[in-house]
Design a protein around this motif. Structure first.
Motif, mmCIF file in Angstrom:
data_model
loop_
_atom_site.group_PDB
_atom_site.id
_atom_site.type_symbol
_atom_site.label_atom_id
_atom_site.label_comp_id
_atom_site.label_asym_id
_atom_site.label_seq_id
_atom_site.Cartn_x
_atom_site.Cartn_y
_atom_site.Cartn_z
ATOM 1 N N ARG A 106 -8.227 -45.810 20.218
ATOM 2 C CA ARG A 106 -9.619 -45.446 19.945
ATOM 3 C C ARG A 106 -10.442 -45.278 21.213
ATOM 4 O O ARG A 106 -11.497 -44.638 21.191
ATOM 5 N N SER A 136 -6.081 -40.960 7.217
ATOM 6 C CA SER A 136 -7.293 -41.323 6.470
ATOM 7 C C SER A 136 -7.362 -40.640 5.111
ATOM 8 O O SER A 136 -7.948 -41.164 4.166
ATOM 9 N N GLN A 180 -12.458 -38.613 14.213
ATOM 10 C CA GLN A 180 -13.581 -39.378 13.672
ATOM 11 C C GLN A 180 -13.273 -39.898 12.272
ATOM 12 O O GLN A 180 -13.633 -41.028 11.932
ATOM 13 N N ALA A 181 -12.584 -39.084 11.472
ATOM 14 C CA ALA A 181 -12.183 -39.535 10.131
ATOM 15 C C ALA A 181 -11.240 -40.724 10.240
ATOM 16 O O ALA A 181 -11.296 -41.658 9.432
ATOM 17 N N LYS A 193 -11.157 -42.967 12.764
ATOM 18 C CA LYS A 193 -11.945 -44.139 13.171
ATOM 19 C C LYS A 193 -12.766 -44.683 12.007
ATOM 20 O O LYS A 193 -12.879 -45.906 11.824
ATOM 21 N N ASN A 194 -13.320 -43.779 11.210
ATOM 22 C CA ASN A 194 -14.111 -44.216 10.050
ATOM 23 C C ASN A 194 -13.245 -44.973 9.051
ATOM 24 O O ASN A 194 -13.674 -45.986 8.475
ATOM 25 N N ALA A 195 -12.018 -44.497 8.845
ATOM 26 C CA ALA A 195 -11.110 -45.146 7.886
ATOM 27 C C ALA A 195 -10.737 -46.547 8.353
ATOM 28 O O ALA A 195 -10.624 -47.471 7.539
ATOM 29 N N GLU A 234 -12.596 -48.528 10.092
ATOM 30 C CA GLU A 234 -13.765 -49.371 9.829
ATOM 31 C C GLU A 234 -13.925 -49.650 8.331
ATOM 32 O O GLU A 234 -14.187 -50.784 7.923
ATOM 33 N N GLN A 235 -13.754 -48.612 7.530
ATOM 34 C CA GLN A 235 -13.928 -48.765 6.082
ATOM 35 C C GLN A 235 -12.892 -49.714 5.493
ATOM 36 O O GLN A 235 -13.208 -50.532 4.620
#
Length: 222
Positions: free
Chosen positions: A89, A112, A154-155, A157-159, A161-162
């Motif tokens: 990341r 993701s 970005q998808a 990294k978002n996954a 976190e989610q």
């Protein structure tokens, strides 16, 4: 590279080809019976047997090529896992070999957009939290090395976190299924996982969460 193909799988490939060829022959016969008396289609009708045989030979060639490819695969239990070097990341290269640290490591290929991958993360998070500091007979702790096949960083990294993934080893290959690691590890679908011992030797492939727990428990130091 993937696992060695078994004799039963070669037989299954042969049976599937025979079944496909039989179905194709029936289809050609039905078409032939419809066009047989129509002079306008006489040339097409006369070519049908040749077309059928050409398609049959092509299918046979594809099956043999697949069987030969599979028979030369080396990704099996007991084999050394190919090293992986991909950006994390922070855009720093993070290798699989560096993540061992005398631990058992689960190499996870995911993305993701992969619903089954995301569903497994709940169980995998629980397993990681339970066994990350466990003393095993041949290792000290358990870790996860997650390889994303997302094209969108970005998808990815978002996954992370989610899903609240607690382990540190997260890398991405934006080449997705064109990644060199899909060939090195011999897979074409995700999620795909490989359990490695502290030396990087494969000791489990595509273990379900329950079976992963079983493998970890039986290796715990008594």
């Amino acid at each position: 590279m993937t696992r060695n193909i078994s004799t039963s799988e070669i037989l299954m490939i042969g049976v599937a080809w025979v079944q496909g060829y039989v179905l194709l022959s029936k289809f050609v016969s039905l078409v032939a019976s419809f066009f047989k008396k129509k002079s306008f289609f006489s040339f097409f009708f006369n070519m049908l047997p040749n077309i059928r045989h050409l398609i049959g030979l092509f299918c046979c060639f594809c099956c043999l090529q697949y069987a030969c490819q599979m028979s030369s695969n080396t990704i099996v239990n007991g084999a050394t896992a190919p090293d992986i070097a991909l950006p994390n990341r922070n855009q720093q290269i993070q290798t699989l070999s560096q993540s061992h640290n005398e631990k058992l490591v689960l190499v996870e290929f995911w993305a993701s957009w992969c619903a089954p991958c995301r569903e497994e993360h709940t169980a995998l998070t629980d397993i990681y939290n339970t066994y990350k500091d466990t003393e095993f007979t041949d290792a000290k702790g358990f870790s996860v090395y997650s390889v994303s096949l997302d094209k969108d960083a970005q998808a990815w990294k978002n996954a992370i976190e989610q899903d609240q993934l607690p382990w540190d080893n997260h890398v991405i290959d934006v080449a997705a299924f064109k990644s060199v690691y899909t060939d090195k590890y011999g897979f074409r679908s995700i999620p795909t996982t490989f359990l490695l011992d502290k030396n990087g030797t494969i000791i489990g492939i595509n273990l379900t969460p329950n079976y992963l727990v079983y493998e970890l428990n039986r290796r715990k130091k008594s």
